[in-house]
Write an enzyme that holds these catalytic residues in place. Sequence first.
Site, PDB file in Angstrom:
ATOM      1  N   SER A  39     -41.704 -45.835   7.133  1.00 61.29           N
ATOM      2  CA  SER A  39     -40.939 -47.065   6.957  1.00 61.29           C
ATOM      3  C   SER A  39     -41.044 -47.964   8.195  1.00 61.29           C
ATOM      4  CB  SER A  39     -39.483 -46.709   6.617  1.00 61.29           C
ATOM      5  OG  SER A  39     -38.798 -47.792   6.052  1.00 61.29           O
ATOM      6  N   ASP A 151     -40.325 -46.042  -0.346  1.00 66.74           N
ATOM      7  CA  ASP A 151     -40.048 -45.635   1.034  1.00 66.74           C
ATOM      8  C   ASP A 151     -40.340 -44.151   1.299  1.00 66.74           C
ATOM      9  OD1 ASP A 151     -38.596 -44.979   3.494  1.00 66.74           O
ATOM     10  OD2 ASP A 151     -37.649 -46.935   3.253  1.00 66.74           O
TER      11      ASP A 151
END
Length: 256
Positions: A39, A151
């Site tokens: 991320s 993610d």
Amino acid sequence: MAKIGIVLSGGGIRGIAHLGVLKAFINAGIQFSHISGTSAGSIAGAFYAAGIDPEEGLNIFIKTKLLRFVRPAVGALGLINIEHTADLLKAYFPDDRIEHLKIPLTIAATNFSEGKLVYFNKGPLIRAIQASSCIPGIFKPIMIEGQMYVDGGILNNFPVEPLLDNCDFIIGSSCNHLNPVDKMTGITSLVTRAGIMSINKDMEQKTALCNIMVEPKGMGSISTFDMAKAETIYWLAYEEALKTIKNNEKLSELSL
């Protein structure tokens, strides 16, 4: 020469902490041979792996509001289309290939279609960054070869594993430390804290795989998208990393 790797956690705007950590280690004469990130950690890692100084990376985040450089998506799978970050990122990654970076980089993402963790260490860089940063429920999933990606922090918010076979010494940078609390002020803070606890669930085991860990205290209480805190986050992490470096004799042997 020892191969030194660094793993960078996810954490939204808190990921700017990694830039402060990287800057401190650069100033101490430490060079990294491998980087792994999830991320926001994948963005900070990509900047560094591309040869962009961490302080310039901070300026890029502030100037472009990178984590807010998004527009409404059409469709019901998410509120925001993260793909619009591509034009911004191309200015810093014109080659757009992971394997062409100056330092090997591994990016963790979640294959949402098949429910499994994927590590990208070659192929399109920007697409991998977008996939790794695509928070479900906020961003529309990223499509790669007909599969939905979201993610990486869902399945691995601290991807130290890709470094284990490639590095002699591993440094961890985590930006999600939670201070103890005795009351909650609202549903948002409650849900946010629960989410961070979830991604931190295996940090004790992950930390044991690192030779050194940098984790600024209380960073987890900063909101994921609080751009106003960017500079504060950077310098808090920088100072924490300096303290860690000063207190670790092994690092003096590894520095140039």
